[in-house]
Design an enzyme around this catalytic site. Structure first.
Site, PDB file in Angstrom:
ATOM      1  CD  GLN A  38     -57.911 -27.361  38.453  1.00  0.00           C
ATOM      2  OE1 GLN A  38     -58.275 -28.669  38.247  1.00  0.00           O
ATOM      3  NE2 GLN A  38     -58.468 -26.443  38.312  1.00  0.00           N
ATOM      4  CE1 TYR A  84     -41.710 -21.265  27.202  1.00  0.00           C
ATOM      5  CE2 TYR A  84     -43.853 -21.716  28.544  1.00  0.00           C
ATOM      6  CZ  TYR A  84     -43.058 -22.136  27.901  1.00  0.00           C
ATOM      7  OH  TYR A  84     -43.732 -22.974  26.796  1.00  0.00           O
ATOM      8  CB  VAL A 130     -43.041 -33.960  34.623  1.00  0.00           C
ATOM      9  CG1 VAL A 130     -44.304 -35.066  33.472  1.00  0.00           C
ATOM     10  CG2 VAL A 130     -43.124 -35.150  35.463  1.00  0.00           C
ATOM     11  CB  THR A 155     -53.762 -33.506  36.305  1.00  0.00           C
ATOM     12  OG1 THR A 155     -54.380 -31.790  36.522  1.00  0.00           O
ATOM     13  CG2 THR A 155     -54.712 -33.778  38.027  1.00  0.00           C
TER      14      THR A 155
HETATM   15  P1  NAD Z   1     -37.297 -26.308  22.444  1.00  0.00           P
HETATM   16  O1  NAD Z   1     -36.122 -25.882  23.723  1.00  0.00           O
HETATM   17  O2  NAD Z   1     -36.828 -28.546  21.916  1.00  0.00           O
HETATM   18  O3  NAD Z   1     -36.694 -25.499  21.134  1.00  0.00           O
HETATM   19  C1  NAD Z   1     -37.254 -24.453  21.205  1.00  0.00           C
HETATM   20  C2  NAD Z   1     -35.872 -24.244  20.157  1.00  0.00           C
HETATM   21  O4  NAD Z   1     -35.717 -22.588  19.748  1.00  0.00           O
HETATM   22  C3  NAD Z   1     -34.466 -24.526  21.009  1.00  0.00           C
HETATM   23  O5  NAD Z   1     -33.204 -24.992  19.266  1.00  0.00           O
HETATM   24  C4  NAD Z   1     -33.911 -23.861  21.271  1.00  0.00           C
HETATM   25  O6  NAD Z   1     -32.639 -23.875  20.451  1.00  0.00           O
HETATM   26  C5  NAD Z   1     -34.104 -22.410  19.988  1.00  0.00           C
HETATM   27  N1  NAD Z   1     -34.323 -21.371  20.650  1.00  0.00           N
HETATM   28  C6  NAD Z   1     -33.684 -19.995  21.953  1.00  0.00           C
HETATM   29  N2  NAD Z   1     -34.215 -19.318  21.791  1.00  0.00           N
HETATM   30  C7  NAD Z   1     -33.878 -19.192  21.071  1.00  0.00           C
HETATM   31  C8  NAD Z   1     -33.370 -17.599  19.670  1.00  0.00           C
HETATM   32  N3  NAD Z   1     -33.382 -16.560  20.770  1.00  0.00           N
HETATM   33  N4  NAD Z   1     -33.142 -17.777  18.759  1.00  0.00           N
HETATM   34  C9  NAD Z   1     -33.332 -18.452  17.727  1.00  0.00           C
HETATM   35  N5  NAD Z   1     -33.955 -20.011  18.048  1.00  0.00           N
HETATM   36  C10 NAD Z   1     -33.823 -19.943  19.821  1.00  0.00           C
HETATM   37  O7  NAD Z   1     -39.191 -27.040  22.840  1.00  0.00           O
HETATM   38  P2  NAD Z   1     -39.743 -27.968  22.007  1.00  0.00           P
HETATM   39  O8  NAD Z   1     -40.318 -28.426  23.304  1.00  0.00           O
HETATM   40  O9  NAD Z   1     -39.359 -28.017  21.355  1.00  0.00           O
HETATM   41  O10 NAD Z   1     -40.727 -26.125  21.868  1.00  0.00           O
HETATM   42  C11 NAD Z   1     -40.676 -25.383  20.876  1.00  0.00           C
HETATM   43  C12 NAD Z   1     -41.615 -24.506  20.690  1.00  0.00           C
HETATM   44  O11 NAD Z   1     -43.195 -24.643  21.488  1.00  0.00           O
HETATM   45  C13 NAD Z   1     -41.478 -23.338  22.141  1.00  0.00           C
HETATM   46  O12 NAD Z   1     -41.570 -21.886  21.844  1.00  0.00           O
HETATM   47  C14 NAD Z   1     -42.326 -23.379  22.961  1.00  0.00           C
HETATM   48  O13 NAD Z   1     -42.716 -22.553  23.957  1.00  0.00           O
HETATM   49  C15 NAD Z   1     -43.509 -24.418  22.614  1.00  0.00           C
HETATM   50  N6  NAD Z   1     -44.490 -25.184  24.078  1.00  0.00           N
HETATM   51  C16 NAD Z   1     -43.556 -26.353  23.531  1.00  0.00           C
HETATM   52  C17 NAD Z   1     -44.350 -27.177  24.556  1.00  0.00           C
HETATM   53  C18 NAD Z   1     -44.423 -29.203  25.204  1.00  0.00           C
HETATM   54  O14 NAD Z   1     -44.660 -29.284  25.840  1.00  0.00           O
HETATM   55  N7  NAD Z   1     -43.238 -28.978  24.225  1.00  0.00           N
HETATM   56  C19 NAD Z   1     -45.308 -26.632  24.922  1.00  0.00           C
HETATM   57  C20 NAD Z   1     -46.251 -25.036  25.333  1.00  0.00           C
HETATM   58  C21 NAD Z   1     -45.298 -25.097  23.809  1.00  0.00           C
HETATM   59  N1  UDP Z   2     -41.955 -32.305  38.544  1.00  0.00           N
HETATM   60  C1  UDP Z   2     -42.312 -33.658  39.011  1.00  0.00           C
HETATM   61  N2  UDP Z   2     -40.600 -33.910  38.789  1.00  0.00           N
HETATM   62  C2  UDP Z   2     -40.058 -34.031  37.986  1.00  0.00           C
HETATM   63  C3  UDP Z   2     -40.234 -33.282  37.038  1.00  0.00           C
HETATM   64  C4  UDP Z   2     -41.359 -32.417  37.090  1.00  0.00           C
HETATM   65  O1  UDP Z   2     -42.778 -33.391  39.939  1.00  0.00           O
HETATM   66  O2  UDP Z   2     -39.054 -34.414  38.431  1.00  0.00           O
HETATM   67  C5  UDP Z   2     -43.673 -32.262  38.397  1.00  0.00           C
HETATM   68  C6  UDP Z   2     -43.248 -30.412  38.169  1.00  0.00           C
HETATM   69  O3  UDP Z   2     -43.321 -29.792  38.959  1.00  0.00           O
HETATM   70  C7  UDP Z   2     -44.513 -29.932  37.376  1.00  0.00           C
HETATM   71  C8  UDP Z   2     -45.257 -31.644  35.664  1.00  0.00           C
HETATM   72  O4  UDP Z   2     -44.139 -32.184  36.488  1.00  0.00           O
HETATM   73  O5  UDP Z   2     -46.148 -30.187  38.373  1.00  0.00           O
HETATM   74  C9  UDP Z   2     -45.153 -30.815  34.874  1.00  0.00           C
HETATM   75  O6  UDP Z   2     -43.871 -30.300  35.078  1.00  0.00           O
HETATM   76  P1  UDP Z   2     -42.857 -30.028  33.657  1.00  0.00           P
HETATM   77  O7  UDP Z   2     -41.375 -28.941  33.860  1.00  0.00           O
HETATM   78  O8  UDP Z   2     -42.588 -31.366  32.514  1.00  0.00           O
HETATM   79  O9  UDP Z   2     -44.023 -28.938  33.123  1.00  0.00           O
HETATM   80  P2  UDP Z   2     -44.827 -28.094  32.912  1.00  0.00           P
HETATM   81  O10 UDP Z   2     -44.454 -27.370  34.505  1.00  0.00           O
HETATM   82  O11 UDP Z   2     -44.007 -26.437  32.444  1.00  0.00           O
HETATM   83  O12 UDP Z   2     -46.238 -27.488  32.399  1.00  0.00           O
END
Ligand code: NAD
Ligand code: UDP
Length: 328
Positions: A282, A151, A193, A216
């Site tokens: 963090q 990722y 989380v 955090t």
């Molecule tokens: P999500 O998993 O709900 O949405 C991602 C979507 O992309 C899904 O509908 C999935 O089916 C589709 N997808 C995956 N692979 C695909 C492919 N090969 N072709 C077509 N569609 C595909 O996640 P989200 O939280 O909505 O995230 C959306 C975007 O924002 C992602 O690119 C993610 O990396 C980015 N992002 C999200 C967060 C967050 O906290 N939600 C944080 C950082 C970045």
């Molecule tokens: N986490 C946790 N319990 C859970 C799921 C996640 O303590 O059931 C923790 C995880 O280890 C991380 C934070 O929560 O430190 C955020 O996790 P998440 O997968 O939501 O996002 P990311 O690590 O990608 O920021």
């Protein structure tokens, strides 16, 4: 039957059926645009956009962005990519392909159409950050061979592609770095989380803290994030970002668990589980650039956003809408 007049632009949203994508499609439709939502449903279902299917300016296409796409649009939001560790680690090779081949395909499409294109990048490009809070100029601390690398490195490579297409082909590219965002339509089994803690609390199960819960994160409510994303697309052509979008309020994971318990009134106990490898210690965005360039900052406090999110998961549980299959 006469065609419906379109006043807005034709906009492609890849990953449009996902959590963020479905909210983005709604916002763009409400602004009068025509929306083409492309998704392969890897980490979502049609249910997220079911309420849009009859909208005259909405179209849903099943397509995998690792394959070329030939459509005619004015703007592209590239969101396709699983975002939760459980989902992106399920098929890590496909995750890297989605970020890298997906970016190449969507940038190629934008080049042919001379369309604006925005990349949904992530705070994960900073890895386990040694600079705190994270500023856009920080290059990050990322393990290239760990279980999060598919990722993190996929997203970093996509950023490289966006900046090279901008320099080499004069493409109008925009990059946002999204920090942990939550809200209604998160996948209930995605292992993130917020969804985990809320579902555990509502079911009266133990709340699983990974590690000692002192790591955090900064949690941004979905409405705030989408406002920032759309605003970034509207900036001048020479403004590429990257721009951090997130809520600078920083909480330990333990504090998040305590808030969820307080808001749900659950009797759940906190239990401790091993910390996954490379889990960042963090994370907090420095949003000075977003404030200055987009006049953007988040408005929704964690307590308020959690209330909306809890109400959403309660409705899923009470209507018995089948939770999506877990991928772990
Ligand atoms: P999500 O998993 O709900 O949405 C991602 C979507 O992309 C899904 O509908 C999935 O089916 C589709 N997808 C995956 N692979 C695909 C492919 N090969 N072709 C077509 N569609 C595909 O996640 P989200 O939280 O909505 O995230 C959306 C975007 O924002 C992602 O690119 C993610 O990396 C980015 N992002 C999200 C967060 C967050 O906290 N939600 C944080 C950082 C970045
Ligand atoms: N986490 C946790 N319990 C859970 C799921 C996640 O303590 O059931 C923790 C995880 O280890 C991380 C934070 O929560 O430190 C955020 O996790 P998440 O997968 O939501 O996002 P990311 O690590 O990608 O920021």
């Amino acid at each position: 039957m006469s065609a419906v007049p379109v006043v807005g632009r034709r906009i492609l949203v890849t990953g449009g059926a996902g959590f963020l994508g479905s909210h983005l499609c709604e916002t763009l439709l409400s602004q009068g645009h025509e929306v083409l939502c492309v998704d392969n449903f890897f980490s979502s279902t049609r249910r997220n956009v079911e309420h849009l299917l009859d909208h005259p300016r909405f179209e849903l296409m099943r397509h995998d962005v690792t394959f070329p796409l030939f459509v005619e649009v004015d703007e592209i939001y590239n969101l396709a990519c699983p975002a939760s560790p459980v989902h992106y680690q399920h098929d890590p090779v496909q995750t890297t392909k989605t970020s890298v081949h997906g970016a190449i395909n969507m940038l190629g499409l934008a080049k042919r159409l001379r369309a604006r294109i925005l990349q949904a990048s992530t705070s994960e490009v900073y890895g386990d950050p040694e600079v705190h809070p994270q500023v856009e100029s920080y290059w990050g601390n990322v393990n290239p061979i760990g279980i999060r690398s598919c990722y993190d490195e996929g997203k970093r490579c996509a950023e490289t592609l966006f900046f090279d297409y901008h320099r080499q082909h004069k493409l109008r590219t925009k990059v946002i770095r999204i920090f942990n965002t939550y809200g209604p339509r998160m996948h209930p089994n995605d292992g993130r989380v917020v969804s985990n803690f809320v579902m555990q609390a509502l079911r009266g199960e133990d709340i699983t803290l990974f590690g000692d819960g002192s790591q955090t994160r900064s949690f941004c409510y979905v409405d705030d994030l989408i406002r920032g994303m759309v605003s970034m697309m509207g900036t001048a052509d020479d403004f590429t970002g990257p721009v951090n979008l997130g809520n600078p309020g920083e909480f330990t994971i333990r504090e998040l668990a305590e808030q969820v318990i307080a808001l749900t009134g659950a009797k759940s106990k906190l239990v401790f589980r091993p910390l996954p490898s490379d889990d960042p210690r963090q994370r907090r965005p420095d949003i000075s650039l977003a404030r200055e360039a987009l006049d953007w900052e988040p408005h929704v406090a964690l307590t308020e956003g959690l209330r909306h999110t809890i109400a959403y998961f309660e409705s899923i549980l009470s209507t018995g809408a089948a939770p999506l299959p877990a991928r772990s």
